[in-house]
Design a protein around this motif. Structure first.
Motif, short mmCIF file in Angstrom:
data_model
loop_
_atom_site.label_atom_id
_atom_site.label_comp_id
_atom_site.label_asym_id
_atom_site.label_seq_id
_atom_site.Cartn_x
_atom_site.Cartn_y
_atom_site.Cartn_z
N PRO A 47 0.81 -1.22 0.00
CA PRO A 47 0.00 0.00 0.00
C PRO A 47 0.85 1.27 0.00
O PRO A 47 1.94 1.32 0.57
N MET A 48 0.31 2.32 -0.63
CA MET A 48 0.94 3.64 -0.65
C MET A 48 -0.14 4.72 -0.54
O MET A 48 -1.30 4.49 -0.88
N ILE A 49 0.27 5.89 -0.08
CA ILE A 49 -0.61 7.05 -0.01
C ILE A 49 -0.19 8.02 -1.11
O ILE A 49 0.99 8.28 -1.31
N HIS A 50 -1.19 8.53 -1.84
CA HIS A 50 -0.88 9.45 -2.93
C HIS A 50 -1.11 10.89 -2.46
O HIS A 50 -0.42 11.36 -1.56
N THR A 51 -2.03 11.61 -3.00
CA THR A 51 -2.23 13.02 -2.64
C THR A 51 -3.23 13.21 -1.50
O THR A 51 -3.23 14.23 -0.85
N ARG A 52 -4.06 12.21 -1.28
CA ARG A 52 -5.03 12.30 -0.19
C ARG A 52 -4.48 11.58 1.03
O ARG A 52 -3.37 11.07 1.02
N ASP A 53 -5.27 11.54 2.09
CA ASP A 53 -4.84 10.90 3.32
C ASP A 53 -5.31 9.45 3.40
O ASP A 53 -5.48 8.91 4.50
N THR A 54 -5.55 8.85 2.26
CA THR A 54 -6.00 7.47 2.20
C THR A 54 -5.07 6.66 1.30
O THR A 54 -4.36 7.21 0.46
N ILE A 55 -5.10 5.37 1.49
CA ILE A 55 -4.31 4.47 0.64
C ILE A 55 -5.08 4.24 -0.65
O ILE A 55 -6.15 3.62 -0.66
N ASP A 56 -4.57 4.77 -1.75
CA ASP A 56 -5.23 4.59 -3.04
C ASP A 56 -4.24 4.28 -4.16
O ASP A 56 -4.60 4.31 -5.33
N ARG A 57 -3.00 3.99 -3.80
CA ARG A 57 -1.99 3.53 -4.74
C ARG A 57 -1.31 2.30 -4.16
O ARG A 57 -1.24 2.14 -2.94
N PHE A 58 -0.81 1.44 -5.03
CA PHE A 58 -0.15 0.22 -4.58
C PHE A 58 1.06 -0.04 -5.47
O PHE A 58 0.99 0.05 -6.70
N LEU A 59 2.16 -0.35 -4.82
CA LEU A 59 3.37 -0.81 -5.51
C LEU A 59 3.37 -2.32 -5.43
O LEU A 59 3.00 -2.89 -4.39
N GLY A 60 3.76 -2.98 -6.50
CA GLY A 60 3.74 -4.43 -6.45
C GLY A 60 4.69 -5.10 -7.41
O GLY A 60 5.37 -4.45 -8.20
N ALA A 61 4.73 -6.42 -7.30
CA ALA A 61 5.56 -7.24 -8.18
C ALA A 61 4.76 -8.47 -8.60
O ALA A 61 3.96 -9.00 -7.82
N PHE A 62 5.01 -8.90 -9.84
CA PHE A 62 4.38 -10.10 -10.39
C PHE A 62 5.54 -10.95 -10.91
O PHE A 62 6.09 -10.69 -11.96
N VAL A 63 5.92 -11.98 -10.13
CA VAL A 63 7.18 -12.69 -10.40
C VAL A 63 6.91 -14.18 -10.60
O VAL A 63 6.26 -14.82 -9.76
N PRO A 64 7.42 -14.77 -11.68
CA PRO A 64 7.26 -16.21 -11.87
C PRO A 64 8.11 -16.99 -10.88
O PRO A 64 9.25 -16.60 -10.59
N SER A 65 7.57 -18.09 -10.35
CA SER A 65 8.33 -18.92 -9.41
C SER A 65 9.45 -19.67 -10.10
O SER A 65 10.48 -19.97 -9.50
N ASN A 66 9.25 -19.99 -11.36
CA ASN A 66 10.33 -20.53 -12.19
C ASN A 66 10.19 -19.88 -13.56
O ASN A 66 9.17 -19.26 -13.85
#
Length: 209
Positions: free
Chosen positions: A121-140
């Motif tokens: 989770p991340m906070i953008h311009t407001r005081d709420t969580i409305d952005r997300f950083l993430g990863a999509f990684v293959p196990s192999n």
């Protein structure tokens, strides 16, 4: 989380977060995670049922054979799985939880491989969580990965991680985390920029029995 990319991204995010519920979106420095950018993405929460990809790394797009920009994350799954993912994201948005999913992705020809999906989770311009950083990684990384479209996606497992061991909520006046109720009664005491949990103990009470 099992994948090295997920672990590195989580560590970076957690260092930025400090004692807050989540870091600010503008604090993310791409140069600090440059080696992982092809596997990372940014999501925007438009509504509880709409979580849109704003950016997606090249390896993610190549692996699935689609351009993720503008795609609603929940629409990548069937109805039952989408409801679970949506519920987990709601916890992330309200409590600052980290979401970890294991996903099986397959092609029409029967090829398949597992992925780990991490959402921070991340906070953008407001005081709420409305952005997300993430990863999509293959196990192999099978040699065919990136050459066929992975059009079938099935949720295998899901996990919620609370970085501080307890759910947190945003205090909009101070932009710092507030501890949610626990089994024991506690009150929050603030002094300057610090806050403390005070549990009522035997010495603070008068025993009338």
């Amino acid at each position: 989380m099992q994948e090295s990319v997920s672990q590195a991204l989580y560590s970076y995010w957690n260092d930025l977060r400090g004692d807050r519920i989540a870091p600010k979106r503008f604090e993310i420095e791409p140069s600090c995670i440059s080696g992982h950018l092809p596997d990372t993405f940014i999501l925007e929460r438009i509504a509880p049922a709409t979580l849109r990809f704003r950016l997606a790394g090249t390896r993610i797009c190549e692996a699935f054979g689609i351009d993720f920009r503008g795609v609603n994350l929940f629409q990548l799954f069937g109805d039952a799985d989408a409801r679970i993912v949506q519920q987990q994201i709601a916890l992330s948005a309200s409590d600052g939880a980290v979401c970890v999913f294991r996903i099986m992705a397959g092609s029409a020809s029967g090829l398949s491989t597992e992925f780990e999906l991490l959402i921070l989770p991340m906070i953008h311009t407001r005081d709420t969580i409305d952005r997300f950083l993430g990863a999509f990684v293959p196990s192999n990384k099978p040699n065919w990965l990136g050459t066929v479209a992975l059009t079938q996606r099935k949720l295998i497992s899901h996990e919620i991680v609370y970085p501080d061991g307890l759910p947190l909520a945003v205090d909009p006046e101070r932009h710092v985390p507030t501890l949610m109720p626990t089994i024991r009664e506690a009150r929050i005491v603030r002094s300057d920029r610090r806050q403390f949990r005070v549990y009522e103990g035997g010495l603070s009470r008068v025993d009338n029995e």
